[in-house]
Each structure stands twice: as C-alpha cells, then as structure tokens.
Design a protein around this motif. Sequence first.
Motif, PDB file in Angstrom:
ATOM      1  N   THR A   1       7.687  -7.424   0.962  1.00  0.00           N
ATOM      2  CA  THR A   1       7.118  -7.033   2.011  1.00  0.00           C
ATOM      3  C   THR A   1       7.633  -7.653   3.341  1.00  0.00           C
ATOM      4  O   THR A   1       7.633  -6.913   4.281  1.00  0.00           O
ATOM      5  N   THR A   2       7.527  -9.077   3.322  1.00  0.00           N
ATOM      6  CA  THR A   2       8.153  -9.675   4.654  1.00  0.00           C
ATOM      7  C   THR A   2       9.523  -9.556   4.743  1.00  0.00           C
ATOM      8  O   THR A   2      10.147  -9.752   5.931  1.00  0.00           O
ATOM      9  N   LEU A   3      10.239  -9.233   3.639  1.00  0.00           N
ATOM     10  CA  LEU A   3      11.836  -9.042   3.741  1.00  0.00           C
ATOM     11  C   LEU A   3      12.325 -10.667   4.281  1.00  0.00           C
ATOM     12  O   LEU A   3      13.276 -10.581   4.867  1.00  0.00           O
TER      13      LEU A   3
ATOM     14  N   GLY B 200       8.434   6.002   2.206  1.00  0.00           N
ATOM     15  CA  GLY B 200       7.845   5.456   3.439  1.00  0.00           C
ATOM     16  C   GLY B 200       8.054   4.174   3.679  1.00  0.00           C
ATOM     17  O   GLY B 200       8.547   3.287   3.317  1.00  0.00           O
ATOM     18  N   THR B 201       6.875   3.658   4.608  1.00  0.00           N
ATOM     19  CA  THR B 201       7.415   2.515   5.517  1.00  0.00           C
ATOM     20  C   THR B 201       6.355   1.396   4.617  1.00  0.00           C
ATOM     21  O   THR B 201       6.332   0.359   5.331  1.00  0.00           O
ATOM     22  N   THR B 202       5.736   1.769   3.622  1.00  0.00           N
ATOM     23  CA  THR B 202       5.031   0.868   2.950  1.00  0.00           C
ATOM     24  C   THR B 202       5.545   0.791   1.338  1.00  0.00           C
ATOM     25  O   THR B 202       5.654   1.623   0.689  1.00  0.00           O
ATOM     26  N   PRO B 203       5.503  -0.494   0.977  1.00  0.00           N
ATOM     27  CA  PRO B 203       6.140  -0.748  -0.375  1.00  0.00           C
ATOM     28  C   PRO B 203       4.983  -0.170  -1.294  1.00  0.00           C
ATOM     29  O   PRO B 203       3.835  -0.556  -1.230  1.00  0.00           O
ATOM     30  N   VAL B 204       5.718   0.655  -2.320  1.00  0.00           N
ATOM     31  CA  VAL B 204       4.851   1.196  -3.331  1.00  0.00           C
ATOM     32  C   VAL B 204       5.163   0.419  -4.753  1.00  0.00           C
ATOM     33  O   VAL B 204       6.301   0.181  -5.142  1.00  0.00           O
TER      34      VAL B 204
END
Length: 504
Positions: A197-199, A277-281
């Motif tokens: 999430t934070t990369l 998309g731009t949210t991790p699933v």
Amino acid sequence: MSGHLVALDTGTTSSRCIVFDSQARPVASARAEHDQIYPRAGWVEHDPVQILGRVRHVITEALAHAELRAADVAAVGITNQRETVVVWDRATGEPLGNAIVWQDTRTDAICRELGALGGGADRYRQRTGLPLATYFSGPKVRWLLDHYDARARAERGELLFGTVDCWLIWHLTGGVDSGRHVTDVTNASRTLLADVTTLQWDTEIAAEIGVPVAVLPEIVPSVGVIATVRGLPALEGVPIAAVLGDQHAATFGQACFAPGMAKNTYGTGNFMLLNTGTTPVFSTHGLLTTPAYQVAGEPAVYALEGSIAVTGSLVQWLRDNLGFISSAAEVEELAASVSDNGGVYFVPAFSGLFAPRWRSDARGAIVGLTRYATKAHIARAALEATAFQTREVLDAMNADAAVQGRPPLRELRVDGGMVGNELLMQFQADVLRVPVIRPAVPETTALGAALGAGLAVGLFADLADVAAVWAQERRWAPTMAEEDVAERYRQWCKAVDRTLDWMD
C-alpha cells in the motif's frame, strides 16, 4: 514524436536489446543467452557478472545493427526477471555469489520457519500482497547472507541487495563511482519486504526475515527518469527512464490501462495480470496483489497476478532433458501429429505449484500413461498443461471478481515466446472459453519498457497516446464443445492431485 527508444529485456534465459523507432516499431535487436546453473535438485542460479557482460554486449550490438549512436536515443527502458536476487560488495561491485533465481526452492525451510511464527503462508499477505513462498526475494537474501557469513558486513552497509534491474542500473550508472542503487515499485513488491500500500520497505518484516535495511535500494516509480548511463559508449549520457519487472512491462506494452483488462505472458513461466485500478485488491483465491506500474507523480495502478512456474521451460525440458525435439519450435508439429493427448496429463510442478495453489511440496508428474502413449501425446500434454494452468488462474480471477462485484474476464491479451504456437493458442481459447488475442508486436515486455521510457521523456503525451500504439494481429475464439472442455479439465485436476504431498 522523434528519437529512438532502447529496451533492455533481461529475462530468465537470455538478455535482449531491442531498438524501437519514433513510432514504437522494432528496427534492430540483439540477444544473448546466459547459463542456467543447477547445483542440486531444486536449486537454480545465474552468474550476475555474465548477465552484466551479456547486457553490455547486446546493447552495443543492437545499436550497431541500427546504425545509431547514443545521441540518436531518447531514453532507455529496462525490464527484468523479477524475484531473482543478487548481493554484491559496494566497494568492488563483485557479487557475493551467484544470483538465486526466482524458480529456486532452497528457502523452503526458511519460509516454513517464518510461517510457524503465526499465520502460516499468509503471515505477510495483508501487508505485502504475497504469500510466504520460495518464489520471493527476501528469504533468498537471508540465505545468501547466512551461507556466506556476511550478515555483519551487510549491517555495516558494505553490501548491496537488488533484483536484476537494480544490479544492472547500479553498474550502468557508474557502479563503484556513485552508481544509483534503486529499484522500482514493481520489483520491490516481489521481495516480501515492501508494503504493497505505501510502496516503501517494511522494516519490521525485513528484520523478521533477516534482511538488514542497509542493503536495500531506494524505491522509485516505474516510469520516470532515474539517471543517465555512464561508462557504456553506445548509450553514454542517455537517460534510463523506465524500469518494470517483466510481467508489469508486458502489462504496459499490452496497454492494459483500464480496470478489468488482463494479459497473459507465455515465457519460461506464465504470468497473468488483471488491472484492478489504483487501490490494491487482496485475493481470497490464491492470487498475488502487486503494483502493475506507477508513473512518476501519479498513484500506482495495481493488479491481481497469477504466477505459473513452468510453461515454456517445460518445452525446453522436452528438448534438452528428453531429446523429444531438437528445437522448441518443433513441439507444435509433434503435438499436432496426434488428435488428442491420448489420456496423458502432464503436471510440471518442477518447482512446486505456484498460483493459485501455492504448494511447494508438489513435484512434476506424467499420469495416464498406457502402451498407446507416444512422445507426441506427451508433447501435446505438455502444451495442454500450459492452458490448464492458465485456466486455474483465470478461475481464481473470476472468483475474486465476483466477490468484488465485477464481471468475469471477457478477453485475454497474450504475448511471449509461446504465442506463436497456434495449436496452443486455439486450445487456450477453448479451455478459457474467452477470445485470446495476439498483438501485432508480440514482444510486449520489451515494448512496454520502451513505451514507459518514451512517456517519461515526453515522446508520448499520456497513456492514451501510449495505448494508440497497440494493435491486434490475430484472435482465437473457442471452438471445442463445452462438455469436452469440462471433462478434460476434470481429468487435469485429478492429475494435479496426484502431485501433492510428494516432498516431506
């Protein structure tokens, strides 16, 4: 648009340099294989110094073929095999030992030890998007530091760790003379050491696995200028402007920029990525959560990934170990000489099973053999194994899609060395029950790296401009009766069950 783009694609079996013109058309290339080193069963290594030498050679050769100088090149993009790790000396640039390749299983005991601390294979999944498995880089680094008794040196900052992209960038940008020690978000995400999430590096996980923070590279976006090439005349002063793990580069090259689009690369292994998309699933069906790519200054775009360890390398095994064929291209003719697999099913669990099963205890098996079976049936079963493994991944993706309220996959874009095998592509469409589409430029891994570099330096205005480069070359639709597919897939699943619990 003006200027040329250079893509450096260093994969599991070879390094290639492809030069693209201002319309993203390939104009010259060079390729050199590197050695596959098997010290013992389950171990796979590469010589990182050999890879670096091959890379320098193919860059120089490809630009010579294109009759181009460094001044004619706008930017360089790099794409690489991902989880393969190198640890090297900061002062000398010499590797600690051979690189441990992504297929290697020597860290199984380390992974089991970490899982026993609680959570098993899912111990780090919610933070990294990955299961604990021998596939990933972090435990390999620990093994190298332990094996070479180098932990104290690592903690003092005398050693550097990197995946192959990181090793190459450091050397190509100066090496011991201030070379940049960086990796991009896609490669970092495959280490088990980065928060998805934070990369950024997760220092708590790194400490628990046993990887000192001092050895870790800086994490940068996939698309954006990193540094300029130094010490290689063919590219002196040219910016390195994109770095993506090979499967992420293929996703970029296939223009899978919208959520719900997916590609499958057929190489040494198979790797299917679905843009989410731009949210991790986070998958509940055995898939990996991974950044697909990140353009500098923009949010990362994520994907669900299904990784399959052995597909194209199975054809190599038929050639090199069994002598069934003299070249990989011959497998299609041999397989097509029989009308079906003769009841033979091949499960190539040489490195265990990856997605969606994640069973390191599995080993390869050929089942259903009778006196009727020939090498042609085994060759056909080997090709079918690629399609069946891909079906397992697609089923997992569709199951995750249903949980998220998304429709099932409607088509699959394909690329890589095996997509020239039309028998396989038709069977793949039959087994998946969706159209399979081959692009006009099948080497989309290199294309993706080049397009990313072009976007970073302004040769493309935006992702829509990049997507306009993509074109379809051929499409396969399902033709086999659905009940026949169901029966063959049922038999395949039975065969997989026979491979489980083989290793204690």
